[in-house]
Motif scaffolding. Structure first.
Motif, mmCIF file in Angstrom:
data_model
loop_
_atom_site.group_PDB
_atom_site.id
_atom_site.type_symbol
_atom_site.label_atom_id
_atom_site.label_comp_id
_atom_site.label_asym_id
_atom_site.label_seq_id
_atom_site.Cartn_x
_atom_site.Cartn_y
_atom_site.Cartn_z
ATOM 1 N N PRO A 163 0.822 -1.214 0.000
ATOM 2 C CA PRO A 163 0.000 0.000 0.000
ATOM 3 C C PRO A 163 0.863 1.274 0.000
ATOM 4 N N GLU A 164 0.383 2.286 -0.694
ATOM 5 C CA GLU A 164 1.117 3.553 -0.778
ATOM 6 C C GLU A 164 1.438 4.112 0.600
ATOM 7 N N HIS A 165 0.528 3.949 1.559
ATOM 8 C CA HIS A 165 0.750 4.519 2.895
ATOM 9 C C HIS A 165 1.872 3.808 3.656
ATOM 10 N N ASP A 166 2.350 2.681 3.149
ATOM 11 C CA ASP A 166 3.476 1.983 3.773
ATOM 12 C C ASP A 166 4.790 2.202 3.026
ATOM 13 N N ILE A 167 4.795 3.117 2.047
ATOM 14 C CA ILE A 167 6.003 3.422 1.289
ATOM 15 C C ILE A 167 6.447 4.845 1.610
ATOM 16 N N VAL A 168 7.720 4.972 1.967
ATOM 17 C CA VAL A 168 8.304 6.278 2.291
ATOM 18 C C VAL A 168 9.390 6.575 1.261
#
Length: 107
Positions: A89-94
């Motif tokens: 998920p995008e929210h788990d990528i920094v």
């Protein structure tokens, strides 16, 4: 399979797919580096092009605190969308290579 194990497998698959590409010029090999004990994953380029030594990271990703941190992405199209397409998920990528203040300024 737990989330971190899934993320490891996705990252390794995406980097392995990039490692199958052949540079358009020079005598350069692409090496994958997978350190699952420390959750460090890299794609390195090593070789010669036009009489000059080529070496360095093309991709460097770490997993830390449940997040996939892209420290360096030297691929033309970037690996973020590939990771998302494979299920991270995008929210788990920094995107660590973008200064935090700049990242928020572009939103």
């Amino acid at each position: 399979m737990d989330t971190i194990t899934t993320y490891r497998e996705i990252i390794k698959q995406v980097i392995s797919d990039y490692a199958k590409l052949h540079p358009s010029h020079g005598n350069i090999r692409l090496d994958v580096i997978f350190d699952e004990m420390r959750d460090r994953y890299a794609l390195m380029q090593v070789g010669w092009d036009r009489g000059r030594r080529v070496r360095g990271n093309l991709i460097y990703v770490v997993i830390e605190n449940g997040k996939v941190i892209i420290e360096y992405d030297g691929m033309e199209s970037g690996i973020t969308q590939d990771l998302v397409n494979q299920g991270i998920p995008e929210h788990d990528i920094v995107l660590a290579f973008i200064e935090e203040s700049q990242a928020f300024a572009t939103v």
